[in-house]
Design a protein around this motif. Structure first.
Motif, short mmCIF file in Angstrom:
data_model
loop_
_atom_site.label_atom_id
_atom_site.label_comp_id
_atom_site.label_asym_id
_atom_site.label_seq_id
_atom_site.Cartn_x
_atom_site.Cartn_y
_atom_site.Cartn_z
N GLN A 171 0.42 13.32 -28.19
CA GLN A 171 0.59 14.24 -29.31
C GLN A 171 1.99 14.84 -29.33
O GLN A 171 2.62 14.93 -30.38
CB GLN A 171 -0.46 15.35 -29.22
N LEU A 172 2.50 15.23 -28.17
CA LEU A 172 3.84 15.81 -28.08
C LEU A 172 4.91 14.83 -28.55
O LEU A 172 5.85 15.21 -29.26
CB LEU A 172 4.12 16.23 -26.63
N GLN B 77 2.38 12.76 -40.13
CA GLN B 77 1.83 12.86 -38.78
C GLN B 77 1.05 14.15 -38.68
O GLN B 77 1.59 15.23 -38.88
CB GLN B 77 2.97 12.84 -37.76
N ILE B 78 -0.24 14.05 -38.38
CA ILE B 78 -1.13 15.22 -38.34
C ILE B 78 -1.99 15.14 -37.09
O ILE B 78 -2.53 14.09 -36.74
CB ILE B 78 -2.05 15.27 -39.59
N ASP B 79 -2.13 16.26 -36.41
CA ASP B 79 -3.11 16.43 -35.33
C ASP B 79 -3.97 17.61 -35.71
O ASP B 79 -3.49 18.75 -35.75
CB ASP B 79 -2.41 16.67 -33.99
N SER B 80 -5.24 17.36 -35.99
CA SER B 80 -6.10 18.40 -36.56
C SER B 80 -7.41 18.48 -35.78
O SER B 80 -7.78 17.56 -35.05
CB SER B 80 -6.38 18.09 -38.03
N SER C 16 3.72 22.73 -38.62
CA SER C 16 2.97 22.70 -37.37
C SER C 16 2.32 21.33 -37.18
O SER C 16 2.36 20.48 -38.07
CB SER C 16 1.90 23.79 -37.36
N ALA C 17 1.70 21.13 -36.04
CA ALA C 17 1.06 19.86 -35.75
C ALA C 17 -0.04 19.54 -36.74
O ALA C 17 -0.30 18.37 -37.04
CB ALA C 17 0.50 19.86 -34.33
N PRO D 108 4.77 24.99 -31.43
CA PRO D 108 5.42 23.68 -31.61
C PRO D 108 5.49 23.29 -33.09
O PRO D 108 4.62 23.65 -33.88
CB PRO D 108 4.51 22.73 -30.82
N PHE D 109 6.50 22.54 -33.44
CA PHE D 109 6.66 22.11 -34.83
C PHE D 109 7.31 20.74 -34.88
O PHE D 109 7.92 20.26 -33.92
CB PHE D 109 7.49 23.12 -35.63
N ILE D 110 7.16 20.10 -36.05
CA ILE D 110 7.86 18.86 -36.35
C ILE D 110 8.59 19.05 -37.67
O ILE D 110 8.40 20.06 -38.36
CB ILE D 110 6.90 17.65 -36.42
#
Length: 949
Positions: free
Chosen positions: A452-453, A486-489, A630-631, A660-662
């Motif tokens: 994820q990172l 890109q999403i982590d939910s 955000s993620a 954290p952010f992208i």
């Protein structure tokens, strides 16, 4: 060849190391311009020679840019969809190391040839060249690039900061690259060199007797001793030629332009020496001129991995066979094997057949308890693979070396490489308890966090189905893969993404334990996840991975995807496109040569920040916006974006968030089409800053203590310190420091020792980390150690003409010319056999023959007798000899035609080779003295670093 200044400035914005101003002054040339011009021109020559060696044609681009050079060098058209983003990233790495010298070592006179410290300045160049050569001999391209960038800065500054131009010189100073030769006519400490001038403009400030005696001097950054020359800045004149556009007499050449021309030629000479010593193919790899991305496998070789490795062998062979000869053919293969307790050093190759053999030779054994040293293997991969690589980890066990977690995360953020895991250690836990994880086995949680990172994926499959998930690797082997979303939910979502006309081969990867979804195209047509082959896409599922490949056809517009899941999932939308972007946090710095310096660690939390953006694959964009998200896709910050040059932007960010952010880049192309691209690596700001010098150059058996400091903004209490490196050079360090509201910084020491017997060219990256015990916030800094020999041969080979027949008729026709040369390295390290470089011009009459015989010269030294015969239509040939230290000597000569009035010569310099070289072969043998490499530079670095604290 001339190059538009616009492109050079556009590559990384105005890296104004040559200019004492932050204004985009189009009358002035920067270190960026000089370095880029030299890199592209010498690279183009190398591409031509490589094409000729293969019997292919090379068409030099009319406008030499990174993109046009890449296409011409690889012999492909614009339609091939080959992205120049990897090449530009490498060029940025070299140029950033160049321009960072003004920030990191702005107070070091020797690094800028200020204060008349010419010997020390040449020592810095000598050490840097030694690092380049030793690193290339070990095929360590990363270390060679960094050293190359730093060396070119000091080399270029000589021509701006000394009076070399005022002395009437129009060619590079050969002795800067020849430490075996003595300087002459240097001004000593008591020699007056300049008139006192306190005005903004100081014409004719250098004393006439200095010029008439051809005495070499340089300016002092204030305070200036009595009778010496000012360096000059924005308020007072001096002898520096950093800026153009001053008061120049009619018909005279601007000294700034003259310095730029000679500095560029000197940089090209250095690059040409490197190219000749190591060959055009290695030189092009050094510059990142390759077809595609890197394939990096990190493989668990314990006994339980037998079935997995069998699939990896099949995957490797299939991938190589499908990619060979295409623009997607991998440029480099890297293999890291880890076991318990052994982890093998990475091995790499550019040969696809060798990669197949390496994988086939993997042997599984050992293991015992389930955890393995997987993080050590990943650490090695991150330190070996180029930035922005794709790293694939195959394992069926959790990590044993969890103490490396923060080190691996730091390296992943620094390199912006993606780490994906193919895990076969079996799902077996209630989905209710795994709500916040996309993996079912809790021992895989760390792998999920790393994926994820870094923007990768954690894929759980059975050993029987692993081959069904490996298509993700083949999809990633390309130079032009971009991320649209890109999403982590952790819950259900309806998300959108834009597919622009430049994007092809769009694939959605969804990982999760219990996921259903529906997809809708811009026309409103829908498809459910249960439909394997529908109107919009083909859907396949294996383990916790869904792969959704959009059907070919009109995909342009805004797509919707509705994900129905009560548990965590990740979504990656990928495609192929030349339109991409790169980003780096930078900070402004002042001093005599202000500019922007890259922040390689975590940026400062809660403070304003600056991002430098480089957009590739498109000439003009409109309505460019950069957002921090955000993620899970939540908007955190908008930025203010300013266009500097074509393809280069600065984004000023309000105080950075602590989460954290992208990055999300959006905009419009010239035809009004919308586009979006996302970065992949999550960025974590920090209230801590770790500072340590960036480079240490040591010899085997040497120890050194390096100071470092940790600054804490708004944090008090204890700081835990960790230091890790892949070569085990770290011996001691402060394991803890303390900060308070009175002293918000603390200083520690890092002890390094290079063991006796360490091969020259070995490099090590020390990851120095600090973590607050109260807030658990952390940050890191990277210190790079390069190992060189204590005694080095710096003298190039020599030669003499022993036979010649160089007369040619006016009509070249069937006539030939011939020359025989005797080459020797004296009592030096000896010639590389048969490292004789012969460069042919573009001509249809390039038939030639070479005869090489190993002999002994009259002094008893080993020598090479070379006879070269060529068509009289071949008018210019460069014959070079390279010794085992990488020193290059050249024999320049010219054919004679009836129209030429010059009398016959025994040793001739070709008029077609206008540039002088620093290593022109002499006509007498050399004793090739070996010189000890002084550690003056290392000691200066330590002293300057200590002063900063």
């Amino acid at each position: 060849m001339g190059y538009p200044l616009l492109f050079f400035c556009s590559l990384i914005g105005w890296s104004l190391a040559f200019l004492p101003s932050l204004s985009p002054d189009m009358q002035s040339v920067t270190h960026t311009d000089i370095t880029m011009e030299a890199l592209l021109e010498v690279a183009s020559s190398a591409c031509r020679d490589e094409a000729q060696a293969k019997g292919q044609n090379y068409k030099e681009p009319a406008l030499l840019t990174a993109q046009s050079l890449l296409l011409a060098c690889l012999g492909v058209s614009e339609d091939a969809g080959l992205s120049s983003s990897k090449l530009i990233e490498v060029l940025e790495e070299i140029i950033s190391e160049n321009t960072n010298i003004d920030n990191d070592l702005g107070g070091s006179p020797a690094h800028h040839f200020n204060d008349e410290v010419f010997e020390q300045g040449r020592e810095i160049i000598t050490q840097g060249v030694s690092v380049i050569r030793a690193s290339l001999q070990q095929d360590d391209l990363q270390a060679a690039r960094r050293a190359l960038g730093a060396v070119t800065h000091t080399l270029q500054d000589f021509y701006s900061h000394s009076n070399w131009i005022e002395l009437g010189n129009q060619d590079p100073y050969q002795k800067l690259l020849r430490p075996d030769l003595q300087f002459d006519n240097l001004a000593d400490a008591n020699t007056p060199t300049c008139n006192d001038c306190q005005d903004r403009e100081c014409p004719n400030v250098i004393l006439p007797e200095i010029l008439s005696r051809n005495t070499l001097t340089s300016g002092y950054v204030r305070p200036t001793p009595q009778g010496k020359c000012n360096h000059g800045d924005n308020t007072i004149g001096g002898i520096n030629k950093d800026v153009g556009g001053g008061n120049v007499a009619p018909g005279a050449i601007d000294p700034h332009i003259a310095a730029h021309v000679v500095a560029t030629e000197a940089t090209k000479n250095l690059l040409q020496d490197i190219r000749t010593a190591f060959g055009s193919a290695t030189f092009l790899r050094l510059l990142g001129i390759t077809r595609s991305s890197v394939v990096c496998f990190v493989i668990d070789t314990t006994g339980s991995m037998t079935d997995d490795i069998a699939h990896v062998r099949t995957l490797t062979a299939d991938m190589i066979n499908s990619k060979t000869g295409t623009p997607d053919e991998p440029s480099l293969y890297i293999l890291v094997e880890f076991n318990d307790p052994d982890v093998k050093q990475p091995v790499s190759t550019t040969d696809p057949e060798e990669m197949i053999r390496m994988v086939n030779n993997i042997r599984v054994a050992g293991g015992g308890d389930p955890p393995e040293y997987s993080l050590t293997g990943i650490q090695y991969a991150l330190l070996t693979a180029p930035p922005s690589s794709n790293i694939f980890v195959f394992t069926d066990a959790p990590a044993k070396d969890v103490e490396l977690e923060s080190t691996v995360k730091s390296l992943a953020q620094s390199t912006q490489s993606k780490i994906s895991f193919l895990l076969t250690n079996g799902p077996s836990i209630s989905s209710r308890r795994r709500r916040r994880s996309v993996v079912s086995n809790p021992s895989n949680n760390l792998y999920q966090q790393l994926a994820q990172l870094s923007g990768g994926q954690a894929i759980e499959v059975s050993k029987a189905t692993i081959s069904q998930a490996t298509s993700i690797i083949q999809d990633s082997v390309t130079s032009s893969q971009v991320t649209l979303l890109q999403i982590d939910s952790t819950g259900p979502d309806t998300l959108s993404f834009i597919v622009d006309p430049r994007v092809q081969s769009v694939i959605l990867y969804i990982t999760g334990l219990s996921v259903e979804f529906s997809l809708q195209n811009p026309s409103g047509v829908s498809q459910e996840s249960t439909v394997e082959s529908g109107p919009l896409a083909s859907v396949s599922a294996v383990g916790n991975l869904f792969t959704v490949r959009l059907n070919e056809g009109n995909q342009t517009g805004r797509w919707l995807i509705t994900v129905r899941s009560s548990q965590a999932y990740s979504l990656r939308v990928k495609g192929r496109s030349t339109l991409d972007f790169m980003s780096r946090f930078v900070e402004e710095f002042g001093g005599p040569h202000p500019g922007f310096a890259e922040i390689s660690a975590r940026p400062p939390a809660g403070q304003n920040a600056i991002l430098r953006l480089t957009v590739t694959g498109v000439d003009m964009l409109f309505e460019v916006k950069l957002s921090l998200v955000s993620a899970n896709g939540e908007l955190l910050r908008n930025t203010s974006v300013t266009r500097l040059r074509q393809g280069t932007y600065l984004a000023r960010v309000p105080p950075l968030p602590e989460v954290p952010f992208i990055l999300l880049l959006t905009g419009e192309e010239a035809d009004g089409q919308l586009f979006q691209r996302q970065s992949t690596t999550q960025i974590q700001a920090s209230q801590l800053t770790v500072q340590v010098q960036k480079v240490v150059i040591l010899v085997p058996g040497q120890s050194i203590a390096v100071p470092f400091t940790v600054e804490a903004r708004g944090i008090e209490g204890a700081l835990d310190i960790q230091a890790q490196d892949d070569q085990r050079f770290v011996r001691t360090f402060n394991t803890s420091l303390h900060v308070s509201n009175v002293t918000d910084n603390a200083t520690g020491w890092l002890g390094l020792t290079v063991p006796t017997g360490t091969p020259p060219g070995t490099s090590s990256v020390v990851t120095l980390e600090a973590e607050s015990t109260a807030t658990r916030q952390s940050n890191f800094a990277l210190l790079r150690v390069s190992v060189i020999q204590a005694v080095i041969d710096f003298t190039p080979p020599v030669c003499r003409v022993v036979n010649e027949s160089l007369d040619c008729p006016t009509q070249c026709g069937n006539a030939t010319w011939e020359v025989t040369l005797l080459m020797t390295d004296g009592n030096g390290t000896g010639l590389q056999a048969p490292r004789i470089s012969i460069t042919l011009p573009d001509t249809t009459y390039n038939e030639s023959t070479v005869s090489i015989t190993e002999v002994t010269d009259e002094n008893g030294y080993n020598a090479t007798l070379l006879t070269y015969t060529a068509s009289c239509c071949v008018t210019n040939v460069d014959i070079s000899a390279v010794d085992k230290e990488g020193n290059v000597g050249r024999c320049d000569f010219s054919i004679r035609r009836p129209s030429t009035a010059a009398p016959p010569q025994t040793t001739l310099t070709s008029p077609t080779t206008a540039r002088p070289t620093s290593n022109t072969i002499s006509t007498t043998p050399s004793n090739s003295p070996r010189l000890p490499v002084p550690l003056w530079t290392t000691l200066l670095l330590l002293a300057l670093t200590a002063l900063r604290f």
